[in-house]
Write a protein that holds these residues in place. Structure first.
Motif, short mmCIF file in Angstrom:
data_model
loop_
_atom_site.label_atom_id
_atom_site.label_comp_id
_atom_site.label_asym_id
_atom_site.label_seq_id
_atom_site.Cartn_x
_atom_site.Cartn_y
_atom_site.Cartn_z
N UNK A 168 8.30 3.15 2.62
CA UNK A 168 8.50 1.69 2.59
C UNK A 168 9.93 1.33 2.97
N UNK A 207 8.12 10.33 4.38
CA UNK A 207 6.93 9.90 3.65
C UNK A 207 7.26 9.51 2.21
N UNK A 229 -7.86 3.07 -1.47
CA UNK A 229 -6.93 2.62 -0.43
C UNK A 229 -7.75 2.40 0.84
N UNK A 232 -1.93 4.90 4.91
CA UNK A 232 -1.56 4.80 3.49
C UNK A 232 -2.60 5.50 2.61
N UNK A 249 -1.57 8.97 2.75
CA UNK A 249 -0.34 9.15 1.97
C UNK A 249 -0.64 9.23 0.47
N UNK A 250 -1.73 8.58 0.04
CA UNK A 250 -2.02 8.50 -1.39
C UNK A 250 -2.51 9.82 -1.98
N UNK A 280 -1.35 14.52 2.11
CA UNK A 280 -0.42 13.66 2.83
C UNK A 280 0.41 14.40 3.88
N UNK A 310 0.83 -1.21 0.00
CA UNK A 310 0.00 0.00 0.00
C UNK A 310 0.87 1.26 0.00
N UNK A 311 1.93 1.23 0.82
CA UNK A 311 2.82 2.40 0.88
C UNK A 311 3.40 2.65 -0.51
N UNK A 312 3.83 1.59 -1.18
CA UNK A 312 4.45 1.77 -2.51
C UNK A 312 3.46 2.32 -3.52
N UNK A 313 2.21 1.88 -3.40
CA UNK A 313 1.18 2.42 -4.30
C UNK A 313 0.87 3.88 -3.98
N UNK A 314 0.94 4.22 -2.69
CA UNK A 314 0.46 5.53 -2.24
C UNK A 314 1.48 6.64 -2.41
N UNK A 315 2.77 6.30 -2.26
CA UNK A 315 3.76 7.38 -2.24
C UNK A 315 3.92 8.00 -3.62
N UNK A 316 4.28 9.26 -3.64
CA UNK A 316 4.39 9.96 -4.90
C UNK A 316 5.66 9.58 -5.65
#
Lengths: 211, 464
Positions: B75, B71, B6, B304, B307-308, B313, A10-16
């Motif tokens: 990951x 941020x 999400x 998350x 964050x999206x 964010x 999810x983090x990978x999908x969400x981060x810009x």
């Protein structure tokens, strides 16, 4: 998918896709300021800590004097503290029940911050001891050597890199939870006494107590 | 848009709609007096200690940038943090949402065989409703922060991030202690000293006997696996030190990349929060300490999803200092309960709707005058006002057909044609009757509905 893999996905999908600009570090960094010992004492007193500034060769007698004034009978000292500080103190490891009965605890410190009146304990250091030592007794006397005092928070953070277990102490335990009125000593030690060992003071006989 | 889809957060993040909940608070004069006194005091203290630092603006910029760095590669930082923790002997758990986090913690607690845990004040555990989850399996969670204890004993809800019992006066606190604190002196006075002493006696035994503690963390250092808890009373130190098992519940956004970054945040946080140069106690530990067993639960719960959204964010920069609450004219009049969430005040108005999705919290983005003072005092420069406006747009998008939007669309159709508009304005007579009888919920509550004129301007002009 495990919770771990899913949260990371999810983090990978969400981060810009863009990298933010680098961190500007033009604030006052470590090593940019002179240490002001008088400021340190003043800031400690602001927190209602008791402060005595004495020449380095008078630490032992000052500790004895402070403990006498406190009326402390059972004194525990961190095992690695110099024997001349509180010669009668217990220096073997003690349990929490014994700490409950102790009148006072004596330790050194790792570093202290002038600007904020903060003393940092390194619990892996033998002259500072385990965390319960400076927590359970109601009175904590800490000896700060002048060379341990740094100017600001960045200087302290730099000196503390790699220290695994730390407690930063700024004055005695306090709360402001009832109508924002400050009350000292809720759970931790209600009295913090600081003996500052100064080289600069030479032979001057200054017993600088706040109250 | 990417932020749709999400999974959202659950737990204590929603309540009654803000306008409804605020109405109750606005009628309570005592509450408003308590709040005004408290927020005025703390605002002045904060301003004083912030002004002492000539490099406050630089620290603030650095704080914002460090959080943005976290941020941007969250990951990678999480994986590094997990590696560092594991290498030192801490067991790391992950939780997608509140329910999963509660399950992980309750399982860990049940495995120790204890029926009681002591707690360090933690927004994350309040957010997920951990105390309720523990109670459901027969475990009593004892809050040890004085304000949290007041809230818990009074069977009440927290109304402030830093001072959860800010809405209570000393006389009320004495009554709560006299009624609900076992073994308390019936002659207890309302002096804050006496009340604090009563709490000290009540909790001392718990500290010395309960063997499992639950904490949150103010910061987690990705490169060392250190956890940091910032507090005042020493209850935090007690919980972190004496029990043999320590379980720390940490939101995934709490990380800082490296040890050095603390030099920024240990200046920003205490000054913004309690208005002190430094809080009385900060505990740092790296792996299990002095024979303890240590667990860390990393929680997503809507982070998350937050964050999206590129325009939302930055709310994840928040370090829970509460400076925005203490400065906000809306918070000062309504108090924290009106926000219906663990996170009240301006930050709550942007954070809660993002954690849950705006559909679950549609009124919070409107709970603000957009005066901007929250942005000015925020130590990590979260542009709360712009974010509120952005979220208002998302609320409108999410609720495409409301009576209001239907009316507005109809009005747009009428206004797009001169003849239509003319005929419409002649309906004034009808409107004068209708405006008295047609309910306009959501409009007429906060606005006066104007009475349409007897004669339109055009008719008057043509007739003269």
């Amino acid at each position: 998918m495990s919770a771990r893999d899913e949260v990371l996905a999810r983090v990978r999908r969400a981060k810009g896709p863009d990298q933010p600009p680098p961190v500007p570090r033009d604030y006052r960094a470590a090593g940019t300021r002179e240490v002001d010992l008088a400021l340190f004492a003043e800031r400690l007193r602001d927190y209602r800590a008791r402060v005595r500034v004495v020449p380095a060769d008078r630490v032992a007698e000052t500790v004895a004097e402070a403990l006498r004034e406190r009326g402390a009978r059972t004194v525990v000292a961190a095992p690695g503290t110099p024997p001349e500080w509180a010669p009668a103190a217990i220096r073997t490891p003690v349990g929490v029940a014994d700490l409950e009965r102790a009148d006072a605890v004596v330790t050194g410190c790792r570093v202290a911050i002038a600007e904020t009146g903060t003393i940092v304990l390194d619990h892996d250091a033998p002259d500072q001891g385990p965390r319960a030592l400076t927590l359970v007794p109601d009175y904590h006397l800490v000896v700060v050597r002048e060379e341990q005092v740094v100017a600001g928070v960045p200087d302290a953070v730099a000196r503390l890199a790699g220290v695994r277990t730390q407690t930063w102490v700024s004055g005695p335990s306090a709360t402001s939870d009832i109508e924002l009125e400050r009350v000292e000593g809720v759970h931790g030690p209600r009295t913090l006494e600081v003996v500052i060992a100064s080289h600069m003071m030479g032979g001057t006989d200054r017993n600088d107590d706040s109250r | 848009m990417t932020f749709l889809g999400m999974p959202a957060g659950r737990g204590n993040l929603t309540g009654a709609p803000f306008p409804e909940a605020a109405r109750t608070a606005l009628k309570d004069a005592q509450l408003r007096r308590n709040l005004a006194k408290a927020t005025t005091t703390i605002r002045a203290k904060r301003a004083g200690v912030v002004a002492e630092l000539p490099d406050w603006a630089e620290l603030r910029a650095a704080g914002a940038a460090i959080k943005d760095q976290v941020l941007a590669d969250l990951d990678e930082h999480l994986v590094r943090f997990e590696e560092a923790l594991t290498a030192r002997g801490t067991t790391v758990h992950w939780a997608r949402d509140a329910d999963e986090a509660n399950r992980v913690v309750t399982d860990l607690v049940l495995a120790t065989g204890t029926e009681e845990v002591i707690k360090v004040k933690s927004m994350a555990t309040a957010e997920i409703g951990l105390n309720e989850a523990l109670a459901a399996v027969g475990v009593h969670a004892v809050e040890t922060d004085l304000a949290e204890l007041i809230v818990q004993l009074g069977n009440d809800r927290s109304s402030h991030i830093l001072v959860p019992a800010i809405h209570r006066g000393r006389a009320e606190i004495r009554e709560i202690f006299r009624r609900h604190m076992p073994g308390v002196d019936p002659d207890l006075t309302a002096d804050p000293r006496a009340l604090a002493e009563a709490a000290r006696k009540h909790l001392r035994h718990k500290f010395l006997t309960v063997d499992v503690a639950v904490s949150g963390a103010n910061f987690g250092i990705a490169d060392t696996g250190s956890l940091v808890v910032v507090e005042s009373e020493g209850n935090g130190r007690m919980c972190l030190t004496l029990p043999r098992t320590l379980i720390s519940v940490v939101g995934i956004e709490k990380l800082l990349p490296s040890w050095r970054d603390l030099e920024v945040f240990l200046q920003l946080l205490p000054r913004s929060s309690t208005g002190e140069r430094m809080n009385p106690y900060t505990s740092v530990w790296t792996g299990p300490t002095e024979g303890q067993t240590s667990h860390v639960v990393l929680v997503d719960n809507g982070r998350t999803a937050t964050l999206a959204d590129p325009d939302g964010r930055a709310a994840l920069r928040c370090i829970r200092c509460s400076a925005c609450l203490n400065s906000c004219p809306v918070y000062e009049r309504t108090g924290g309960h009106a926000y219906g969430s663990t996170y009240p005040g301006p930050i709550g108005a942007v954070l809660s709707p993002q954690l849950t999705g705006v559909v679950e919290n549609p009124t919070l983005p409107f709970a603000s005058s957009l005066c901007g003072v929250c942005y000015d005092v925020c130590p990590v420069a979260i542009d709360i006002p712009s974010m509120l406006v952005h979220l208002r747009g998302r609320v409108t998008e999410a609720k495409r057909t409301t009576p209001e939007s239907t009316a507005m669309r109809a009005l747009a159709w009428v206004m797009s044609d001169a003849r239509r508009w003319r005929r419409f304005t002649r309906l004034g007579k009808f409107g004068r009757t209708a405006s008295r009888h047609v309910p306009l919920p959501g409009w007429s509550v906060a606005r006066d509905v104007p009475r349409p004129p007897e004669e339109t301007f055009r008719d008057w002009w043509e007739a003269r």
